[in-house]
Design an enzyme around this catalytic site. Structure first.
Site, PDB file in Angstrom:
ATOM      1  N   SER A   1       0.793  -1.208   0.000  1.00 50.10           N
ATOM      2  CA  SER A   1       0.000   0.000   0.000  1.00 50.10           C
ATOM      3  C   SER A   1       0.836   1.274   0.000  1.00 50.10           C
ATOM      4  O   SER A   1       1.421   1.638  -1.003  1.00 50.10           O
ATOM      5  CB  SER A   1      -0.967  -0.053   1.177  1.00 50.10           C
TER       6      SER A   1
ATOM      7  N   ASP B   1       9.322   5.429 -10.716  1.00 47.60           N
ATOM      8  CA  ASP B   1       8.862   6.103 -11.934  1.00 47.60           C
ATOM      9  C   ASP B   1       9.629   7.387 -12.205  1.00 47.60           C
ATOM     10  O   ASP B   1       9.833   7.772 -13.357  1.00 47.60           O
ATOM     11  CB  ASP B   1       7.364   6.420 -11.832  1.00 47.60           C
TER      12      ASP B   1
ATOM     13  N   LYS C   1      -1.308  -3.987  -3.221  1.00 44.44           N
ATOM     14  CA  LYS C   1      -2.559  -3.462  -2.669  1.00 44.44           C
ATOM     15  C   LYS C   1      -2.667  -1.995  -3.068  1.00 44.44           C
ATOM     16  O   LYS C   1      -2.056  -1.131  -2.463  1.00 44.44           O
ATOM     17  CB  LYS C   1      -2.570  -3.633  -1.158  1.00 44.44           C
TER      18      LYS C   1
END
Length: 429
Positions: free
Chosen positions: A316, A327, A341
Protein backbone atom coordinates in the site's frame (compact mmCIF):
# COMPACT_ATOMS: atom_id res chain seq x y z
CA UNK A 1 -11.27 14.40 -5.28
CA UNK A 2 -10.29 15.84 -1.92
CA UNK A 3 -8.17 13.65 0.31
CA UNK A 4 -8.50 14.33 4.00
CA UNK A 5 -5.78 13.35 6.42
CA UNK A 6 -8.21 11.85 8.93
CA UNK A 7 -10.27 9.60 6.75
CA UNK A 8 -7.97 8.06 4.18
CA UNK A 9 -6.12 4.87 4.99
CA UNK A 10 -3.73 3.03 2.74
CA UNK A 11 -2.97 -0.22 4.45
CA UNK A 12 -3.39 -3.91 4.01
CA UNK A 13 -4.13 -4.31 7.68
CA UNK A 14 -7.29 -5.34 9.46
CA UNK A 15 -7.17 -2.20 11.58
CA UNK A 16 -9.19 0.97 11.13
CA UNK A 17 -9.07 4.65 11.96
CA UNK A 18 -11.42 5.88 14.63
CA UNK A 19 -12.37 9.15 12.93
CA UNK A 20 -16.13 8.99 12.56
CA UNK A 21 -18.84 10.57 10.49
CA UNK A 22 -22.15 10.06 12.29
CA UNK A 23 -25.05 10.31 9.89
CA UNK A 24 -28.46 11.65 10.71
CA UNK A 25 -27.36 13.86 13.59
CA UNK A 26 -29.58 16.87 14.19
CA UNK A 27 -32.41 15.77 11.90
CA UNK A 28 -36.06 16.20 12.90
CA UNK A 29 -37.75 12.90 12.16
CA UNK A 30 -41.37 11.90 11.81
CA UNK A 31 -42.64 9.12 14.06
CA UNK A 32 -42.33 6.58 11.27
CA UNK A 33 -38.83 7.78 10.40
CA UNK A 34 -37.77 7.71 14.04
CA UNK A 35 -39.03 4.16 14.39
CA UNK A 36 -37.10 3.19 11.27
CA UNK A 37 -33.87 4.73 12.58
CA UNK A 38 -34.22 2.87 15.87
CA UNK A 39 -34.89 -0.44 14.14
CA UNK A 40 -32.16 -2.84 12.96
CA UNK A 41 -33.11 -2.04 9.38
CA UNK A 42 -31.74 1.49 9.78
CA UNK A 43 -28.13 0.35 9.99
CA UNK A 44 -28.63 -1.91 6.96
CA UNK A 45 -29.89 1.04 4.95
CA UNK A 46 -27.11 3.29 6.23
CA UNK A 47 -24.44 0.84 5.05
CA UNK A 48 -26.19 0.41 1.71
CA UNK A 49 -26.20 4.18 1.20
CA UNK A 50 -22.49 4.54 2.00
CA UNK A 51 -21.67 1.93 -0.63
CA UNK A 52 -24.11 3.43 -3.12
CA UNK A 53 -22.51 6.89 -2.81
CA UNK A 54 -18.85 6.06 -2.39
CA UNK A 55 -17.79 2.60 -3.56
CA UNK A 56 -15.03 2.68 -6.15
CA UNK A 57 -16.69 0.24 -8.57
CA UNK A 58 -19.81 1.79 -10.06
CA UNK A 59 -20.95 -1.66 -11.27
CA UNK A 60 -20.78 -2.96 -7.68
CA UNK A 61 -19.02 -6.11 -8.90
CA UNK A 62 -21.75 -6.55 -11.54
CA UNK A 63 -24.38 -6.67 -8.78
CA UNK A 64 -27.73 -4.87 -9.03
CA UNK A 65 -27.14 -2.71 -5.98
CA UNK A 66 -30.59 -1.12 -5.95
CA UNK A 67 -32.17 -4.56 -5.94
CA UNK A 68 -29.89 -5.44 -3.00
CA UNK A 69 -31.43 -2.62 -0.99
CA UNK A 70 -34.96 -3.91 -1.49
CA UNK A 71 -33.90 -7.47 -0.81
CA UNK A 72 -32.31 -6.69 2.53
CA UNK A 73 -34.83 -4.08 3.69
CA UNK A 74 -37.72 -6.45 2.98
CA UNK A 75 -36.33 -8.86 5.58
CA UNK A 76 -37.30 -8.80 9.24
CA UNK A 77 -34.53 -8.38 11.83
CA UNK A 78 -35.35 -9.21 15.42
CA UNK A 79 -31.98 -7.96 16.71
CA UNK A 80 -29.06 -5.77 15.65
CA UNK A 81 -26.94 -8.92 15.45
CA UNK A 82 -29.21 -10.31 12.73
CA UNK A 83 -28.87 -7.02 10.86
CA UNK A 84 -25.09 -7.13 11.23
CA UNK A 85 -24.99 -10.64 9.77
CA UNK A 86 -27.09 -9.45 6.82
CA UNK A 87 -24.79 -6.47 6.26
CA UNK A 88 -21.73 -8.70 6.07
CA UNK A 89 -23.60 -10.95 3.66
CA UNK A 90 -24.52 -7.93 1.52
CA UNK A 91 -20.97 -6.53 1.48
CA UNK A 92 -19.55 -9.94 0.56
CA UNK A 93 -21.29 -9.65 -2.81
CA UNK A 94 -18.86 -6.84 -3.70
CA UNK A 95 -15.98 -9.33 -3.71
CA UNK A 96 -13.74 -6.84 -1.91
CA UNK A 97 -12.08 -8.02 1.35
CA UNK A 98 -11.10 -4.44 2.20
CA UNK A 99 -14.69 -3.19 2.30
CA UNK A 100 -15.89 -4.52 5.62
CA UNK A 101 -18.34 -3.94 8.46
CA UNK A 102 -17.40 -3.72 12.15
CA UNK A 103 -19.87 -4.08 14.99
CA UNK A 104 -19.48 -1.54 17.84
CA UNK A 105 -17.04 -3.68 19.83
CA UNK A 106 -14.94 -4.45 16.75
CA UNK A 107 -14.97 -0.82 15.67
CA UNK A 108 -13.88 0.29 19.14
CA UNK A 109 -11.11 -2.31 19.41
CA UNK A 110 -9.66 -1.96 15.96
CA UNK A 111 -6.85 0.54 15.77
CA UNK A 112 -4.85 1.79 12.85
CA UNK A 113 -1.12 2.14 13.30
CA UNK A 114 -1.27 5.90 13.70
CA UNK A 115 -1.25 6.29 17.47
CA UNK A 116 2.29 4.93 17.84
CA UNK A 117 1.05 2.27 20.24
CA UNK A 118 -0.83 -1.00 19.78
CA UNK A 119 -1.92 -3.79 22.09
CA UNK A 120 -1.75 -7.38 20.87
CA UNK A 121 0.79 -9.61 19.16
CA UNK A 122 1.68 -7.28 16.28
CA UNK A 123 0.21 -8.95 13.20
CA UNK A 124 -1.15 -7.19 10.12
CA UNK A 125 -3.94 -9.34 8.63
CA UNK A 126 -6.02 -9.44 5.47
CA UNK A 127 -8.18 -11.98 3.67
CA UNK A 128 -6.46 -13.24 0.53
CA UNK A 129 -8.47 -11.93 -2.42
CA UNK A 130 -8.51 -15.31 -4.19
CA UNK A 131 -8.52 -17.92 -1.44
CA UNK A 132 -10.17 -15.73 1.27
CA UNK A 133 -7.74 -17.29 3.76
CA UNK A 134 -6.45 -15.18 6.64
CA UNK A 135 -3.04 -14.04 5.49
CA UNK A 136 -0.31 -12.26 7.43
CA UNK A 137 0.65 -9.13 5.55
CA UNK A 138 3.45 -8.31 7.92
CA UNK A 139 4.42 -8.81 11.55
CA UNK A 140 5.27 -5.48 13.19
CA UNK A 141 8.98 -5.26 13.83
CA UNK A 142 9.87 -5.96 17.45
CA UNK A 143 6.43 -7.37 18.25
CA UNK A 144 5.75 -10.77 19.86
CA UNK A 145 4.74 -12.18 16.46
CA UNK A 146 7.89 -10.92 14.79
CA UNK A 147 10.16 -12.17 17.56
CA UNK A 148 8.53 -15.62 17.44
CA UNK A 149 9.15 -15.94 13.69
CA UNK A 150 5.74 -15.23 12.11
CA UNK A 151 6.35 -14.12 8.51
CA UNK A 152 4.56 -12.23 5.76
CA UNK A 153 2.37 -14.54 3.61
CA UNK A 154 1.85 -17.01 6.50
CA UNK A 155 -1.74 -18.29 6.54
CA UNK A 156 -3.41 -18.46 9.96
CA UNK A 157 -5.39 -21.70 10.11
CA UNK A 158 -6.36 -21.77 13.81
CA UNK A 159 -6.63 -19.31 16.68
CA UNK A 160 -6.55 -20.98 20.10
CA UNK A 161 -7.62 -24.20 18.38
CA UNK A 162 -10.56 -22.58 16.53
CA UNK A 163 -10.48 -23.07 12.76
CA UNK A 164 -10.33 -19.86 10.72
CA UNK A 165 -12.06 -21.46 7.73
CA UNK A 166 -14.56 -18.85 6.51
CA UNK A 167 -13.72 -16.55 9.42
CA UNK A 168 -14.10 -12.79 8.94
CA UNK A 169 -10.93 -10.72 9.42
CA UNK A 170 -12.62 -8.66 12.13
CA UNK A 171 -13.53 -11.82 14.06
CA UNK A 172 -9.94 -13.04 13.81
CA UNK A 173 -8.61 -9.72 15.10
CA UNK A 174 -11.02 -9.88 18.06
CA UNK A 175 -9.85 -13.41 18.92
CA UNK A 176 -6.16 -12.53 18.64
CA UNK A 177 -6.39 -9.37 20.73
CA UNK A 178 -6.66 -9.53 24.47
CA UNK A 179 -5.23 -8.22 27.76
CA UNK A 180 -1.51 -7.56 27.96
CA UNK A 181 0.34 -10.57 29.37
CA UNK A 182 -2.20 -13.18 28.25
CA UNK A 183 -1.38 -15.74 25.59
CA UNK A 184 -2.84 -16.78 22.25
CA UNK A 185 -1.93 -19.82 20.16
CA UNK A 186 -1.78 -19.46 16.39
CA UNK A 187 -1.51 -22.33 13.91
CA UNK A 188 0.04 -21.26 10.65
CA UNK A 189 0.44 -22.78 7.18
CA UNK A 190 3.67 -21.83 5.44
CA UNK A 191 3.89 -23.57 2.09
CA UNK A 192 3.50 -27.27 2.88
CA UNK A 193 4.53 -26.81 6.51
CA UNK A 194 2.27 -26.44 9.55
CA UNK A 195 3.66 -24.31 12.39
CA UNK A 196 2.41 -23.41 15.85
CA UNK A 197 3.16 -20.19 17.73
CA UNK A 198 2.37 -19.50 21.38
CA UNK A 199 2.39 -15.71 21.66
CA UNK A 200 2.16 -13.44 24.69
CA UNK A 201 0.13 -10.29 24.08
CA UNK A 202 1.95 -7.04 24.77
CA UNK A 203 1.74 -3.29 24.46
CA UNK A 204 3.65 -2.44 21.32
CA UNK A 205 5.19 0.98 21.14
CA UNK A 206 5.97 1.90 17.57
CA UNK A 207 8.65 4.28 16.43
CA UNK A 208 8.30 4.09 12.66
CA UNK A 209 11.82 5.27 11.75
CA UNK A 210 15.25 4.17 12.85
CA UNK A 211 18.47 5.16 11.15
CA UNK A 212 22.22 4.74 11.33
CA UNK A 213 25.45 5.49 9.50
CA UNK A 214 26.97 2.43 7.85
CA UNK A 215 30.50 2.05 6.54
CA UNK A 216 30.70 1.36 2.83
CA UNK A 217 33.24 -1.21 1.53
CA UNK A 218 34.71 1.66 -0.51
CA UNK A 219 35.47 3.54 2.68
CA UNK A 220 32.71 6.15 2.70
CA UNK A 221 29.62 6.47 4.86
CA UNK A 222 26.08 5.70 3.78
CA UNK A 223 22.81 6.44 5.54
CA UNK A 224 20.55 3.50 6.40
CA UNK A 225 16.89 4.31 7.21
CA UNK A 226 14.33 1.68 8.14
CA UNK A 227 10.67 2.72 7.95
CA UNK A 228 8.27 0.18 9.45
CA UNK A 229 4.93 2.03 9.19
CA UNK A 230 3.37 5.14 7.65
CA UNK A 231 1.93 6.42 10.91
CA UNK A 232 1.20 10.01 11.86
CA UNK A 233 4.74 10.53 13.15
CA UNK A 234 6.49 8.77 10.25
CA UNK A 235 7.10 11.93 8.20
CA UNK A 236 8.58 14.05 11.02
CA UNK A 237 10.79 11.17 12.08
CA UNK A 238 11.91 10.64 8.47
CA UNK A 239 12.75 14.33 8.11
CA UNK A 240 14.81 14.21 11.29
CA UNK A 241 16.65 11.11 10.06
CA UNK A 242 17.58 12.61 6.67
CA UNK A 243 18.67 15.92 8.19
CA UNK A 244 20.81 14.12 10.77
CA UNK A 245 22.47 11.91 8.13
CA UNK A 246 23.06 14.89 5.83
CA UNK A 247 25.00 16.58 8.62
CA UNK A 248 27.16 13.46 8.79
CA UNK A 249 27.86 13.86 5.06
CA UNK A 250 26.77 10.41 3.94
CA UNK A 251 27.36 9.67 0.25
CA UNK A 252 24.02 7.93 -0.34
CA UNK A 253 21.04 6.22 1.26
CA UNK A 254 19.38 2.84 1.66
CA UNK A 255 15.69 3.14 2.56
CA UNK A 256 14.32 -0.14 3.94
CA UNK A 257 10.57 -0.64 3.39
CA UNK A 258 10.57 -4.41 3.84
CA UNK A 259 7.55 -5.74 5.77
CA UNK A 260 6.05 -2.24 5.89
CA UNK A 261 2.28 -2.81 5.52
CA UNK A 262 1.33 0.81 4.77
CA UNK A 263 -0.68 3.36 6.70
CA UNK A 264 -1.66 6.92 5.96
CA UNK A 265 -1.71 8.35 2.43
CA UNK A 266 -0.50 11.80 3.42
CA UNK A 267 2.51 10.30 5.25
CA UNK A 268 3.66 8.53 2.08
CA UNK A 269 3.23 11.74 0.05
CA UNK A 270 5.10 13.85 2.60
CA UNK A 271 7.98 11.38 2.69
CA UNK A 272 8.15 11.13 -1.12
CA UNK A 273 8.57 14.91 -1.26
CA UNK A 274 11.67 14.63 0.91
CA UNK A 275 13.37 12.59 -1.83
CA UNK A 276 11.83 13.84 -5.08
CA UNK A 277 12.49 17.41 -6.22
CA UNK A 278 10.18 17.50 -9.25
CA UNK A 279 7.55 15.16 -10.66
CA UNK A 280 4.41 13.26 -9.74
CA UNK A 281 3.99 11.11 -6.66
CA UNK A 282 0.56 9.46 -6.84
CA UNK A 283 -2.91 9.93 -8.26
CA UNK A 284 -6.16 8.61 -6.85
CA UNK A 285 -9.07 7.75 -9.12
CA UNK A 286 -12.63 7.19 -7.96
CA UNK A 287 -15.53 5.69 -9.87
CA UNK A 288 -16.34 8.98 -11.60
CA UNK A 289 -12.84 8.98 -12.97
CA UNK A 290 -11.97 12.10 -10.97
CA UNK A 291 -8.31 12.20 -10.10
CA UNK A 292 -6.41 13.89 -7.32
CA UNK A 293 -2.73 14.14 -8.23
CA UNK A 294 -0.03 14.73 -5.66
CA UNK A 295 3.26 16.19 -6.89
CA UNK A 296 6.68 17.03 -5.51
CA UNK A 297 7.00 20.57 -4.16
CA UNK A 298 10.67 21.32 -4.94
CA UNK A 299 11.63 20.90 -1.29
CA UNK A 300 13.59 17.65 -1.39
CA UNK A 301 16.10 17.29 1.43
CA UNK A 302 18.76 15.49 -0.61
CA UNK A 303 19.55 14.42 -4.16
CA UNK A 304 22.14 11.79 -3.23
CA UNK A 305 21.85 8.25 -4.65
CA UNK A 306 19.05 6.19 -3.12
CA UNK A 307 18.31 2.45 -3.04
CA UNK A 308 14.99 1.17 -1.68
CA UNK A 309 14.55 -2.32 -0.20
CA UNK A 310 11.13 -4.01 -0.61
CA UNK A 311 9.59 -7.46 -0.25
CA UNK A 312 6.24 -9.23 -0.29
CA UNK A 313 5.30 -7.56 3.00
CA UNK A 314 5.74 -4.05 1.55
CA UNK A 315 2.19 -2.95 0.88
CA UNK A 316 0.00 0.00 0.00
CA UNK A 317 1.67 3.25 1.16
CA UNK A 318 5.03 1.46 0.79
CA UNK A 319 4.09 0.78 -2.82
CA UNK A 320 3.07 4.40 -3.38
CA UNK A 321 6.47 5.58 -2.18
CA UNK A 322 8.56 2.96 -3.99
CA UNK A 323 6.48 3.36 -7.18
CA UNK A 324 6.96 7.15 -7.14
CA UNK A 325 10.69 6.82 -6.60
CA UNK A 326 10.95 4.21 -9.36
CA UNK A 327 8.86 6.10 -11.93
CA UNK A 328 10.81 9.31 -11.31
CA UNK A 329 14.09 7.37 -11.63
CA UNK A 330 15.01 8.72 -8.24
CA UNK A 331 15.89 5.34 -6.72
CA UNK A 332 16.79 1.77 -7.58
CA UNK A 333 14.34 -0.74 -6.09
CA UNK A 334 15.97 -3.92 -4.70
CA UNK A 335 14.39 -7.05 -3.23
CA UNK A 336 11.28 -8.98 -4.23
CA UNK A 337 7.88 -8.04 -5.66
CA UNK A 338 5.69 -6.06 -3.26
CA UNK A 339 2.29 -7.13 -1.94
CA UNK A 340 0.05 -5.48 -4.56
CA UNK A 341 -2.56 -3.46 -2.67
CA UNK A 342 -3.52 -0.39 -4.66
CA UNK A 343 -6.86 0.52 -3.09
CA UNK A 344 -7.87 3.42 -0.84
CA UNK A 345 -10.26 2.95 2.08
CA UNK A 346 -12.29 5.50 3.97
CA UNK A 347 -13.27 4.39 7.47
CA UNK A 348 -16.61 5.67 8.73
CA UNK A 349 -18.51 5.51 11.98
CA UNK A 350 -22.18 4.56 11.73
CA UNK A 351 -25.16 5.79 13.71
CA UNK A 352 -25.27 2.96 16.26
CA UNK A 353 -21.57 2.96 17.12
CA UNK A 354 -20.58 0.37 14.53
CA UNK A 355 -18.31 1.24 11.63
CA UNK A 356 -17.21 0.26 8.18
CA UNK A 357 -14.28 0.58 5.83
CA UNK A 358 -15.22 1.23 2.21
CA UNK A 359 -12.94 1.18 -0.81
CA UNK A 360 -13.44 4.58 -2.41
CA UNK A 361 -10.61 4.81 -4.94
CA UNK A 362 -7.56 3.19 -6.43
CA UNK A 363 -4.18 4.77 -6.70
CA UNK A 364 -1.82 4.94 -9.66
CA UNK A 365 1.91 5.56 -9.80
CA UNK A 366 3.15 8.71 -11.62
CA UNK A 367 3.41 6.73 -14.86
CA UNK A 368 -0.18 5.52 -14.48
CA UNK A 369 0.59 2.01 -13.26
CA UNK A 370 -2.25 0.26 -11.42
CA UNK A 371 -0.36 -2.01 -9.07
CA UNK A 372 -3.35 -3.55 -7.28
CA UNK A 373 -2.88 -7.34 -7.16
CA UNK A 374 0.39 -7.00 -9.11
CA UNK A 375 2.71 -4.97 -6.91
CA UNK A 376 5.95 -3.16 -7.67
CA UNK A 377 8.59 -5.17 -9.53
CA UNK A 378 12.10 -4.49 -8.20
CA UNK A 379 14.79 -3.24 -10.55
CA UNK A 380 17.14 -5.76 -8.93
CA UNK A 381 15.61 -9.02 -7.65
CA UNK A 382 17.17 -10.86 -4.73
CA UNK A 383 15.29 -13.52 -2.78
CA UNK A 384 16.02 -14.73 0.72
CA UNK A 385 16.09 -18.44 1.46
CA UNK A 386 14.02 -19.73 4.37
CA UNK A 387 17.25 -20.22 6.31
CA UNK A 388 18.38 -16.63 5.67
CA UNK A 389 14.97 -15.28 6.62
CA UNK A 390 14.87 -17.28 9.84
CA UNK A 391 18.39 -16.14 10.74
CA UNK A 392 17.26 -12.51 10.47
CA UNK A 393 14.14 -13.26 12.55
CA UNK A 394 16.23 -14.90 15.27
CA UNK A 395 18.67 -12.00 15.39
CA UNK A 396 17.00 -8.80 14.22
CA UNK A 397 20.17 -6.83 14.89
CA UNK A 398 21.50 -8.37 11.69
CA UNK A 399 18.88 -6.55 9.59
CA UNK A 400 20.59 -3.74 7.72
CA UNK A 401 24.06 -5.23 8.10
CA UNK A 402 26.44 -7.28 5.95
CA UNK A 403 24.75 -10.41 7.38
CA UNK A 404 21.53 -9.33 5.62
CA UNK A 405 21.85 -10.55 1.97
CA UNK A 406 19.31 -8.08 0.59
CA UNK A 407 20.96 -5.17 2.38
CA UNK A 408 24.36 -6.33 1.11
CA UNK A 409 23.02 -6.28 -2.45
CA UNK A 410 21.49 -2.83 -1.93
CA UNK A 411 24.84 -1.58 -0.67
CA UNK A 412 26.54 -2.93 -3.78
CA UNK A 413 23.99 -1.20 -6.03
CA UNK A 414 24.36 2.04 -4.07
CA UNK A 415 28.15 1.99 -4.35
CA UNK A 416 27.87 1.56 -8.12
CA UNK A 417 25.48 4.52 -8.34
CA UNK A 418 27.70 6.70 -6.16
CA UNK A 419 30.78 5.81 -8.21
CA UNK A 420 29.28 7.11 -11.46
CA UNK A 421 27.66 10.17 -9.90
CA UNK A 422 29.66 13.41 -10.10
CA UNK A 423 30.26 15.18 -6.81
CA UNK A 424 27.48 17.71 -6.20
CA UNK A 425 25.80 19.59 -3.45
CA UNK A 426 23.81 17.41 -1.04
CA UNK A 427 20.68 19.51 -1.14
CA UNK A 428 18.80 20.45 -4.33
CA UNK A 429 18.59 24.11 -5.28
Amino acid sequence: MTITKRAIVLSATAAAVTAVIVTGAGLHLSKSQAFFRESPKEIVDEVWNVIDRSYVDGTFNQVDWKAMRMQYLNRSYATKEEAYKAIREMLKKLGDPYTRFMDPDEFKNMQIDTSGELTGVGIQLAADEKTKKLTVISPIEGSPASSAGVLAKDIITKIDGKSTEGMDVNKAVTLIRGPVGTQVKLNVARGDRELEFQLKRAKIEIHPVRFSVQKSPTGGNIGYIRLVQFSANAAPEMREAIQNLEKQQVSGYILDLRSNPGGLLYASVDIARMWIQDGGIVSTVDRQGESDRENANRRALTDKPLVVLVDGGSASASEILSGALQDNKRATIVGTKTFGKGLVQSVRGLGDGSGMAVTIAKYLTPNGRDINKHGIDPDVVIELTDEQRQALVRDRDKIGTAADPQFAKALQVLNQAAAVRPQAESKPN
